[in-house]
Write a protein that holds these residues in place. Sequence first.
Motif, PDB file in Angstrom:
ATOM      1  N   MET A 130     -12.503  -9.637 -22.682  1.00 36.82           N
ATOM      2  CA  MET A 130     -13.002  -8.388 -22.161  1.00 36.82           C
ATOM      3  C   MET A 130     -11.646  -7.794 -21.298  1.00 36.82           C
ATOM      4  N   THR A 131     -11.919  -6.430 -21.430  1.00 34.21           N
ATOM      5  CA  THR A 131     -10.471  -5.864 -20.780  1.00 34.21           C
ATOM      6  C   THR A 131     -10.673  -5.996 -19.215  1.00 34.21           C
ATOM      7  N   SER A 132      -9.455  -5.571 -18.489  1.00 33.70           N
ATOM      8  CA  SER A 132      -9.367  -5.623 -17.121  1.00 33.70           C
ATOM      9  C   SER A 132     -10.420  -4.951 -16.502  1.00 33.70           C
ATOM     10  N   GLY A 133     -10.614  -3.745 -17.045  1.00 32.97           N
ATOM     11  CA  GLY A 133     -11.660  -2.876 -16.462  1.00 32.97           C
ATOM     12  C   GLY A 133     -13.187  -3.231 -16.433  1.00 32.97           C
ATOM     13  N   ASP A 134     -13.291  -4.031 -17.427  1.00 33.43           N
ATOM     14  CA  ASP A 134     -14.735  -4.492 -17.855  1.00 33.43           C
ATOM     15  C   ASP A 134     -14.918  -5.656 -16.945  1.00 33.43           C
ATOM     16  N   VAL A 135     -13.769  -6.568 -16.942  1.00 32.78           N
ATOM     17  CA  VAL A 135     -14.030  -7.799 -15.941  1.00 32.78           C
ATOM     18  C   VAL A 135     -14.573  -7.161 -14.504  1.00 32.78           C
ATOM     19  N   LEU A 136     -13.847  -6.219 -14.255  1.00 34.97           N
ATOM     20  CA  LEU A 136     -13.973  -5.666 -12.609  1.00 34.97           C
ATOM     21  C   LEU A 136     -15.491  -5.060 -12.713  1.00 34.97           C
ATOM     22  N   ARG A 137     -15.762  -4.221 -13.709  1.00 37.17           N
ATOM     23  CA  ARG A 137     -16.946  -3.720 -13.632  1.00 37.17           C
ATOM     24  C   ARG A 137     -18.138  -4.800 -13.953  1.00 37.17           C
ATOM     25  N   PHE A 138     -18.189  -5.545 -14.790  1.00 36.24           N
ATOM     26  CA  PHE A 138     -19.372  -6.372 -15.097  1.00 36.24           C
ATOM     27  C   PHE A 138     -19.461  -7.750 -14.511  1.00 36.24           C
ATOM     28  N   VAL A 139     -18.079  -8.419 -13.915  1.00 35.90           N
ATOM     29  CA  VAL A 139     -18.067  -9.613 -13.491  1.00 35.90           C
ATOM     30  C   VAL A 139     -17.946  -9.330 -11.921  1.00 35.90           C
ATOM     31  N   VAL A 140     -16.659  -8.880 -11.698  1.00 37.70           N
ATOM     32  CA  VAL A 140     -16.163  -8.963 -10.268  1.00 37.70           C
ATOM     33  C   VAL A 140     -17.015  -8.105  -9.281  1.00 37.70           C
TER      34      VAL A 140
ATOM     35  N   SER B  93     -15.371 -17.655 -13.336  1.00 39.71           N
ATOM     36  CA  SER B  93     -16.109 -16.627 -14.198  1.00 39.71           C
ATOM     37  C   SER B  93     -15.184 -15.507 -14.416  1.00 39.71           C
ATOM     38  N   VAL B  94     -14.124 -15.107 -13.679  1.00 42.70           N
ATOM     39  CA  VAL B  94     -13.462 -14.087 -13.982  1.00 42.70           C
ATOM     40  C   VAL B  94     -12.307 -14.503 -14.945  1.00 42.70           C
ATOM     41  N   GLU B  95     -12.015 -15.717 -15.037  1.00 42.06           N
ATOM     42  CA  GLU B  95     -10.947 -16.351 -15.989  1.00 42.06           C
ATOM     43  C   GLU B  95     -11.811 -16.415 -17.494  1.00 42.06           C
ATOM     44  N   ALA B  96     -13.410 -16.926 -17.609  1.00 43.14           N
ATOM     45  CA  ALA B  96     -13.938 -17.085 -18.535  1.00 43.14           C
ATOM     46  C   ALA B  96     -13.945 -15.619 -19.186  1.00 43.14           C
ATOM     47  N   ALA B  97     -14.180 -14.478 -18.432  1.00 46.38           N
ATOM     48  CA  ALA B  97     -14.418 -13.034 -18.901  1.00 46.38           C
ATOM     49  C   ALA B  97     -13.244 -12.485 -19.558  1.00 46.38           C
ATOM     50  N   HIS B  98     -12.046 -13.099 -18.858  1.00 47.07           N
ATOM     51  CA  HIS B  98     -10.828 -12.628 -19.696  1.00 47.07           C
ATOM     52  C   HIS B  98     -10.542 -13.324 -21.035  1.00 47.07           C
TER      53      HIS B  98
END
Lengths: 222, 268
Positions: free
Chosen positions: A131-141, A122-127
């Motif tokens: 999505m920016t790394s900050g958004d991936v952290l905030r909304f996915v991780v 799901s993290v890879e999909a977000a990238h």
Amino acid sequence: MIALQTNTFEFWAKYFPQLLAGLGVSLQLTALALLFGLPLGLLLALGTEAKLRAVRWLSVAVVEVGRGAPALVVLYVVYFGLPLLSWSPEAFICAVIGLTYTTAAYTSEYLRGGLKAVNPGSVEAAHALAMTSGDVLRFVVIPQGLRVAVPALMGFAIQIFQATSLAYSITVSELTANASGIASSSFRALEIFALAGLMYAAITVPTSWLTNKVEERLTLRQ
Amino acid sequence: MADTVPPGRYSGKRDIRTDAVNYAIELGAIEKTFAGHQVLKKVSLRVKQGEVCSIIGPSGAGKSTLLRCVNLLEQPDGGNMVVAGQYLAAGRSHPRRELLQLRRNVGMVFQSFNLFPHLTVLENIVLPQRRVLKLSAEEARERGAELLKRVGLAEKADAYPAKISGGQQQRVAIARALALEPKVMLFDEPTSALDPELAQEVLAVMKEVAASGMTMLVVTHEMGFARTIGDHLVVMEDGAIIEQGVPEEVMTNPSEERTRKFLSAVNR
């Protein structure tokens, strides 16, 4: 001795308000320790996984000291240490600071475990979705990691609630301190501490039960 | 075959096409090595605008790695490429802006679906629109609902991914990728984790996406799809393209012995 003439329930009824006030202070300590400790714990969890080595080492050091030192020692260090830095907050504030540190150190480990358990796909999909790394952290991780960590964090909340009794040793009038005061003036220690124990249990038992329920629900959704 | 994309065909900023043929993807001598093992050996490939290009071949041939190089989920060690008009050279780290621009233009669908498990189906499609396209919540939900209708899952909007079938999850994943209106779609073995029946519903959606004129690069084991929907077929083995052409011709009359062997193995 007049005190010995009343039965246990009359004795409890008489001192219950005083213990209840102490329980209020214990709950306040717990709430503040969690309020400040959890975000710090999340920062430390992210810090121990940081790319910069200096950040990683600093975070690990802060966590290991916090987990290594008994909560009581941390309280003493804060209570007797801060005046040396020419700041002498009242005991309650010292207790909040000490318990916050202990909370941050312990919860960072639970949160780190949660972050590691996040589905990497799901993290890879977000990238891949730009999505920016900050958004991936905030909304996915972080949201996924928090869900994994919630049962462990609730368990820890129960422990830190019990650990607020240590604040007694730095003169905070919480539940154990009040019970102890009543014990020494009435010489009926067993009865008053039994009541204090029941009052602690009145909070911890339903919370553990709730923890189990939450854990069940989170497992069902996966 | 092993040439890099000539930089002369691009204008000064090297990201605007100046020649006549419209390729959505041009890969020039892409190389990738993992721990001393060369997974891609100077692979060059061109995919025209609106073309559906299928990549087949045995596992370990480097198909997925090649696909992942196109949106830079994998950094190639050598070569260069032009994707949706954007020029990218290997061997250097790409600035964030460049990466995000590329990935906005390139949608990807994964073998394991990779939906966000903590969000509902609709929220999965709304999140990237909100964060990447900066759409309002209302607009994103509206478009999300439309896309769900397009993939036949309007009634599953509020379900969590774990509560729907693999085929449905993959259709949601396609809708999520389409929501960013990409110029190119990459599919990495999109039906390999699915029962044949569920695979069919995903293939039907892919067929519809292809019909809409989308440029698609598809790593697949579905020979039927490659033959009937695909415009171009690429056969890879051991990190290289060993044969390519019109799917029907390659399949019925392969020129390479290794292609023949692979085809007879999958058709058995």
